[in-house]
Design an enzyme around this catalytic site. Structure first.
Site, short mmCIF file in Angstrom:
data_model
loop_
_atom_site.label_atom_id
_atom_site.label_comp_id
_atom_site.label_asym_id
_atom_site.label_seq_id
_atom_site.Cartn_x
_atom_site.Cartn_y
_atom_site.Cartn_z
CE LYS A 118 -6.11 0.36 -10.75
NZ LYS A 118 -5.36 -0.49 -9.94
CD GLU A 141 -4.09 0.92 -6.80
OE1 GLU A 141 -2.99 0.75 -6.70
OE2 GLU A 141 -5.10 0.90 -7.59
#
Lengths: 161, 605
Positions: free
Chosen positions: B70, B147
């Site tokens: 990521k 998120e």
């Protein structure tokens, strides 16, 4: 709720909005029923799973004590006291085996499905990617990996030959 | 229509969720875990490994194992394996494909659509790369969401008025703070900050160092050179950290950790939470800088933050929570598992997009139990609180006295054991019951709550089919506060209520026994030896005196004595009945009397 009231108010025949609404509600009902059916099946499976999990978790929690027993037995000096302890150790192993716990073999090729590499041996003469030492025993419980073996893995010193 | 899954594609771990009946649920992977390590490995035989299995071979196969991909998303970084180059998108796609396949296996259906979350600070190219990863994995990515937004959705903060939310996300290896502003149901990111090299692993490391140092001091052995021992200490440190989130003190026990010339050595060190806090104080302080910066960047003061949400497993550490509380002067939201909250929120977003969330008929529940008053002023519940409505339930009741021709149905709502302590919703009378001994008539009481919360209560005499009913519309008209108080009262008086209920039940049983004794005596007449008849009469009288006294021990003792006598009388009755095998009427009636005992007795009018 609102929809239901509306449905009650309109006349049953010839009302396109009404028909559309019934169709929509019907579709919604079918989806709910399908959801319910799937959920029921999954719950059945989960119930079976739960029985397994409850036992597996309990045994899993016991493993550290078993590991330490393994370690102790290995280093105890010979003698009658030790022999007694070895017998108790064996008894515990047998009981766990009867319950469906089986040790994972930590020999031959390293297999990440069964083994966890904790360290490597740079200059082992064993073939590359094979297990050189078991550091902590792994176990299967009723044919599923409960805990992988912790092992050392050869980096293939033999290739140098 | 296929399901939409929500994916939290994390740096260390990933989570996949979906919406089941309007509620977000985590989907366990094929190995049975709720978290899947974001690790990809290529075995030496060329096999692709994803998740826990890839992680297990990372040490022996470091060149062909990729973790934390990521961090490379949106860059030109390439991973080279066996002469083939992979982009970060392709590696991420391998993780996404496993999540998709495991979800399909679990749900038993194909999945084509997904919502994927990314950090709020991700640039357009990082978001595009994440979306591409989804496409490569065979998923139509309906939306990429932040998120912190997903976390806020999981807490249902998209409803309600406009407000500002601070999301504090301390994961395994990264730390992010985001400040969101909610307006018109949309979240806007006002500021973000963080430290992408700070997380739970650092806390573990501090404990590990402490344990090694202490062991060296006490046993004189340096474990740090022993890889195998260090592996055990590392695991024990993580376990101790987790335990110290709930306990004030824990012991790290590692027998046979090493050997020297004198024999085996054991590591046995206890750690208090205070010690742990001291060891990690600077790490906690490291989170405060970015938090202050985010506040500053958003132009807000701490007191202007309306809600605080904790995300990431490390926010379970009490010192971290305390630091957040001190900085912002408010209690963080809790209740949703911080490891799963982002994935759950992504599933909710999926539901919103598919219309599932809007279309879901929000099924109500009954906030309080419903029932009727029965003999002795007891509340007999038919529908328990928190039952999803619409629902209906029936139970058979009987009369409390001989030749009783009507019963009063007293409909009650509440949690207390005794009828008087609950709220009366209504009463009605069912009459025209054929005269019969107590316990013989059968009255079926049915409670039905429809989708609008309207309670219909019906009582039907099973012999005549005569029925009465009542419809109560205001049953759920209590305010939340009242409901709350009633539920709390039930807890508060639980012990007291239980005693009262036991007394009533003992009284009812004693009463029933005295009645049976008298009835048997009457039915048997001179077939009972006069001595035995006298004993039975006095025992019955004594039982009635005990009932009047209200002393539960006396009542129980008297009942016990009387029960023996009734058993004897019943035996005489049974023998009589057998002797006259032709006449069954009486025996049949008595048998019925016995069987109904358990559920009897609507309050006598």
């Amino acid at each position: 709720m609102e929809e239901q009231k509306k449905a009650d108010e309109v006349q049953p025949e010839g009302d396109a909005a009404h028909i559309a609404q019934v169709a929509e509600l019907h579709a919604k009902l079918l989806r709910l029923q399908a959801d319910m059916d799937n959920m029921r099946r999954r719950h059945q499976r989960e119930k079976e799973e739960l029985g397994y999990m409850a036992a597996a978790d309990c045994i899993y929690q016991l493993l550290p004590a078993m590991d330490n027993f393994d370690r102790a037995v290995k280093v105890l000096p010979a003698g009658d006291w030790t022999q007694g302890m070895v017998m108790v150790h064996k008894q515990l192993q047998d009981i766990l085996q009867c319950l469906g716990l089986e040790p994972i073999a930590a020999t031959g090729a390293f297999d990440p499905e069964l083994h966890e590499a904790v360290a490597i041996d740079e200059d082992s003469t064993d073939p590359e990617n094979s297990v050189t030492q078991e550091l902590e025993r792994g176990y299967k419980y009723r044919n599923r990996v409960l805990r992988p073996s912790k092992v050392r893995v050869s980096m293939g010193g033999s290739k140098i030959e | 229509m296929s399901k939409i899954i929500g994916i939290d594609l994390g740096t260390t771990n990933s989570v996949v969720c979906y919406l089941e009946g309007g509620e977000p649920v985590v989907i366990p992977n094929a190995e049975g875990s709720r978290l899947t390590p974001s690790v990809v490995g290529f075995s030496k035989t060329g096999e692709l490994l994803v998740g826990a299995i890839a992680k297990r071979q990372a040490i022996s196969n470091p060149d062909r194992t990729i973790s934390s991909i990521k961090r490379q998303m949106g860059t030109n970084h390439k991973v080279k394996i066996d002469g083939k180059e992979y982009t970060p998108q392709e590696i991420s796609a391998m993780i996404l494909r496993k999540l998709k396949q495991d979800a399909e296996a679990y749900l038993g259906t194909t999945i084509e659509k997904a919502i994927i979350t990314v950090p709020a600070y991700f640039t357009d190219s990082q978001r595009q790369a994440t979306k591409d990863a989804g496409t490569i994995a065979g998923l139509e990515v309906l939306r990429i969401i932040n998120e912190p937004t997903a976390a806020a959705l999981a807490y249902g903060l998209d409803k309600g008025q406009d407000h500002t939310i601070l999301v504090f996300d301390l994961g395994g290896g990264t730390f992010d703070v985001s400040i969101l502003e909610l307006g018109d149901g949309l979240f806007e990111v006002k500021a973000t900050s963080g430290n992408n090299k700070l997380g739970g692993d650092d806390f573990d490391q501090r404990l590990l160092e402490h344990l090694v140092k202490e062991f060296k001091k006490s046993a004189g052995v340096d474990l740090s050179k022993d890889r195998v021992a260090m592996q055990r200490v590392r695991e024990a440190a993580e376990k101790a950290k987790i335990e110290l989130s709930t306990l004030q003190q824990t012991a790290v026990n590692l027998p046979f950790i090493t050997m020297d010339a004198e024999g085996p050595k054991h590591l046995d060190i206890s750690i208090t939470r205070a010690k742990f806090d001291e060891l990690t104080e600077d790490l906690v302080e490291l989170t405060m800088g970015p938090a202050r910066r985010a506040l500053q960047d958003s132009g807000l003061e701490a007191h202007q933050i309306d809600k605080v949400i904790l995300v990431g497993g490390s926010t379970r550490i009490p010192a971290v929570q305390e630091a957040v509380r001190r900085l912002l002067g408010k209690e963080p939201h809790k209740g949703v598992n911080p490891d799963e909250v982002v994935g759950l929120g992504a599933a909710i977003q999926g539901g919103v997009l598919s219309g599932d969330v809007k279309n879901v008929v929000l099924l109500d529940i009954t906030p309080l139990s419903l029932g009727i008053e029965t003999l002795g002023g007891v509340l007999t519940k038919l529908i328990e609180r928190n039952t999803t409505i619409p629902t209906s339930k029936s139970q058979i009741f009987s009369t409390a006295a001989d030749h009783q021709t009507s019963v009063e149905i007293h409909v009650l709502q509440g949690e207390r054991a005794m009828a008087v302590d609950n709220v009366t919703l209504g009463r009605f009378t069912l009459d025209g019951i054929a005269p019969a001994p107590r316990g013989i008539p059968k009255v079926e009481v049915t409670f039905d709550i429809d989708v609008n919360g309207i309670v219909n209560v019906k009582a039907k005499d099973m012999a005549t089919n005569k029925e009465q009913r009542i419809s109560i519309t205001s049953s759920i008209g209590l305010s939340d506060n009242e409901i709350d108080r009633m539920v709390k009262d039930a807890d508060k008086y639980a012990a007291e209520d239980q005693k009262r209920r036991e007394l009533v039940e003992a009284k009812n049983q004693a009463e029933q026994m005295a009645y049976s004794a008298e009835k048997l005596l009457k039915d048997l007449g001179d077939k009972v030896p006069s001595e035995q008849a006298e004993a039975a009469k006095s025992a019955a009288a004594e039982t009635r005196t005990a009932i009047a006294s209200g002393d539960i021990t006396k009542i129980k003792a008297a009942t016990e004595v009387l029960t023996k006598i009734v058993d004897e009388l019943s035996t005489i009755m049974y023998n009589e009945a057998q002797a006259k095998a032709n006449s069954q009427e009486q025996g049949g009636q008595d048998a019925a009397d016995e069987t109904i005992d358990a559920d009897f007795d609507v309050e006598k009018k």
